[in-house]
Structure formats: structure tokens, C-alpha cells
Design a protein around this motif. Structure first.
Motif, PDB file in Angstrom:
ATOM      1  N   PRO A   1       1.236  -1.218   0.165  1.00 55.40           N
ATOM      2  CA  PRO A   1       0.011  -0.360  -0.029  1.00 55.40           C
ATOM      3  C   PRO A   1       0.443   1.106   0.251  1.00 55.40           C
ATOM      4  CG  PRO A   1      -0.954  -1.500   1.664  1.00 55.40           C
ATOM      5  CD  PRO A   1       0.359  -2.160   0.939  1.00 55.40           C
ATOM      6  N   ALA A   2       2.028   1.433   0.703  1.00 56.14           N
ATOM      7  CA  ALA A   2       2.377   2.383   0.826  1.00 56.14           C
ATOM      8  C   ALA A   2       3.822   2.401  -0.433  1.00 56.14           C
ATOM      9  CB  ALA A   2       4.254   2.670   2.182  1.00 56.14           C
ATOM     10  N   LEU A   3       3.661   1.034  -1.158  1.00 56.96           N
ATOM     11  CA  LEU A   3       4.481   1.677  -2.129  1.00 56.96           C
ATOM     12  C   LEU A   3       3.637   1.575  -3.693  1.00 56.96           C
ATOM     13  CD1 LEU A   3       7.403   1.132  -4.696  1.00 56.96           C
ATOM     14  CD2 LEU A   3       6.194  -1.521  -4.309  1.00 56.96           C
ATOM     15  N   GLU A   4       2.471   2.000  -3.065  1.00 51.28           N
ATOM     16  CA  GLU A   4       1.786   2.310  -4.257  1.00 51.28           C
ATOM     17  C   GLU A   4       1.192   3.312  -4.145  1.00 51.28           C
ATOM     18  OE1 GLU A   4      -2.294  -0.065  -3.999  1.00 51.28           O
ATOM     19  OE2 GLU A   4      -0.796  -2.094  -4.389  1.00 51.28           O
ATOM     20  N   LYS A   5       0.823   4.309  -2.763  1.00 56.35           N
ATOM     21  CA  LYS A   5       0.724   5.758  -2.565  1.00 56.35           C
ATOM     22  C   LYS A   5       1.949   6.729  -3.150  1.00 56.35           C
ATOM     23  CE  LYS A   5      -0.144   9.155   0.060  1.00 56.35           C
ATOM     24  NZ  LYS A   5      -0.088   8.969   2.324  1.00 56.35           N
ATOM     25  N   ALA A   6       3.436   5.748  -3.337  1.00 57.98           N
ATOM     26  CA  ALA A   6       4.469   6.725  -3.949  1.00 57.98           C
ATOM     27  C   ALA A   6       4.433   6.436  -5.282  1.00 57.98           C
ATOM     28  CB  ALA A   6       5.863   5.477  -3.319  1.00 57.98           C
ATOM     29  N   LEU A   7       4.406   5.460  -6.077  1.00 60.46           N
ATOM     30  CA  LEU A   7       4.251   4.850  -7.316  1.00 60.46           C
ATOM     31  C   LEU A   7       2.902   6.368  -8.250  1.00 60.46           C
ATOM     32  CD1 LEU A   7       4.333   1.214  -7.753  1.00 60.46           C
ATOM     33  CD2 LEU A   7       5.495   2.791  -8.476  1.00 60.46           C
ATOM     34  N   ALA A   8       1.705   5.977  -7.749  1.00 60.63           N
ATOM     35  CA  ALA A   8       0.887   6.929  -7.738  1.00 60.63           C
ATOM     36  C   ALA A   8       0.980   8.415  -7.339  1.00 60.63           C
ATOM     37  CB  ALA A   8      -0.670   7.165  -6.485  1.00 60.63           C
ATOM     38  N   GLN A   9       2.192   9.093  -6.207  1.00 63.05           N
ATOM     39  CA  GLN A   9       2.310  10.795  -6.248  1.00 63.05           C
ATOM     40  C   GLN A   9       3.426  10.717  -7.673  1.00 63.05           C
ATOM     41  OE1 GLN A   9       4.156   9.736  -2.165  1.00 63.05           O
ATOM     42  NE2 GLN A   9       3.167  11.457  -2.253  1.00 63.05           N
ATOM     43  N   LEU A  10       4.588   9.573  -7.864  1.00 64.16           N
ATOM     44  CA  LEU A  10       4.954   9.660  -9.621  1.00 64.16           C
ATOM     45  C   LEU A  10       3.887   9.251 -10.688  1.00 64.16           C
ATOM     46  CD1 LEU A  10       8.001   7.734  -8.075  1.00 64.16           C
ATOM     47  CD2 LEU A  10       7.960  10.343  -8.524  1.00 64.16           C
ATOM     48  N   GLY A  11       3.247   9.102 -10.698  1.00 67.60           N
ATOM     49  CA  GLY A  11       1.788   9.161 -11.541  1.00 67.60           C
ATOM     50  C   GLY A  11       2.413   7.599 -12.524  1.00 67.60           C
ATOM     51  N   TYR A  12       2.641   6.611 -12.105  1.00 64.02           N
ATOM     52  CA  TYR A  12       2.500   5.833 -12.429  1.00 64.02           C
ATOM     53  C   TYR A  12       2.024   4.667 -12.091  1.00 64.02           C
ATOM     54  CZ  TYR A  12       7.843   7.031 -12.316  1.00 64.02           C
ATOM     55  OH  TYR A  12       8.839   7.168 -12.630  1.00 64.02           O
ATOM     56  N   LEU A  13       0.959   4.875 -11.693  1.00 66.23           N
ATOM     57  CA  LEU A  13      -0.233   4.721 -10.876  1.00 66.23           C
ATOM     58  C   LEU A  13      -0.783   5.444 -10.806  1.00 66.23           C
ATOM     59  CD1 LEU A  13       0.913   1.561  -8.588  1.00 66.23           C
ATOM     60  CD2 LEU A  13       0.063   0.979 -10.869  1.00 66.23           C
ATOM     61  N   PRO A  14      -2.706   5.373 -10.717  1.00 66.43           N
ATOM     62  CA  PRO A  14      -3.923   5.665 -10.613  1.00 66.43           C
ATOM     63  C   PRO A  14      -3.451   5.890  -8.934  1.00 66.43           C
ATOM     64  CG  PRO A  14      -4.670   3.904 -12.128  1.00 66.43           C
ATOM     65  CD  PRO A  14      -2.804   3.263 -11.652  1.00 66.43           C
ATOM     66  N   ALA A  15      -4.285   7.089  -8.895  1.00 62.73           N
ATOM     67  CA  ALA A  15      -4.560   7.448  -7.732  1.00 62.73           C
ATOM     68  C   ALA A  15      -5.181   6.989  -7.057  1.00 62.73           C
ATOM     69  CB  ALA A  15      -4.573   8.762  -7.444  1.00 62.73           C
TER      70      ALA A  15
END
Length: 77
Positions: free
Chosen positions: A57-71
Motif C-alpha cells: 500500500p505504501a509503495l502504491e501511494k508512492a507510485l501514484a505520486q510519481l504518476g506511474y499508477l492511478p491515485a
């Protein structure tokens, strides 16, 4: 008591998201750690980060902040 969780390398974590329809590359996983948006995993095997499924979950949040995953993504539940 020993708790067993699924573990991933950066490549394995990228494949985890790609299989679910979100094409993520291993370099994008590394970038989340390098930029300090996700806490470094507690385990390493040589130069490889060993990412626990409980940390996704924390990694997903970071990837979303970078624009690599949907928020609004929530795949780790």
C-alpha cells in the motif's frame, strides 16, 4: 509466532502490477525508493530490495505520486 507474507523483488513487484493491468517497470519501483517516497524495505538480498506484501500500500501511494499508477488504485487489499 512466525508470520509469513509474500515477498517481491522490484521486478516481482512490477510484475504484480502488470498482471493486474497496470504496466509498471522495475525502474519505476526503484525510483519510488530512490526519491524517498517509500520507506526502504527492511530486507535486502545483496543489492536486491525484498519487498513484503504488507508494504505494497505504501509503495502504491508512492507510485501514484510519481504518476506511474492511478491515485485511486487499491490492489494490495
Amino acid at each position: 509466532m512466525i508470520e509469513i507474507t509474500e515477498m517481491f523483488t522490484t521486478t516481482g513487484a512490477a510484475q504484480h502490477y502488470t498482471v493486474q493491468g497496470y504496466p509498471v517497470k522495475s525502474w519505476q519501483i526503484r525510483r519510488a525508493y530512490e526519491k524517498g517516497l517509500a520507506a526502504e524495505p527492511k530486507l535486502r538480498m545483496g543489492r536486491y530490495r525484498i519487498i513484503s506484501s504488507v508494504d505494497l500500500p505504501a509503495l502504491e501511494k508512492a507510485l501514484a505520486q510519481l504518476g506511474y499508477l492511478p491515485a485511486d488504485l487499491n490492489t494490495a487489499a
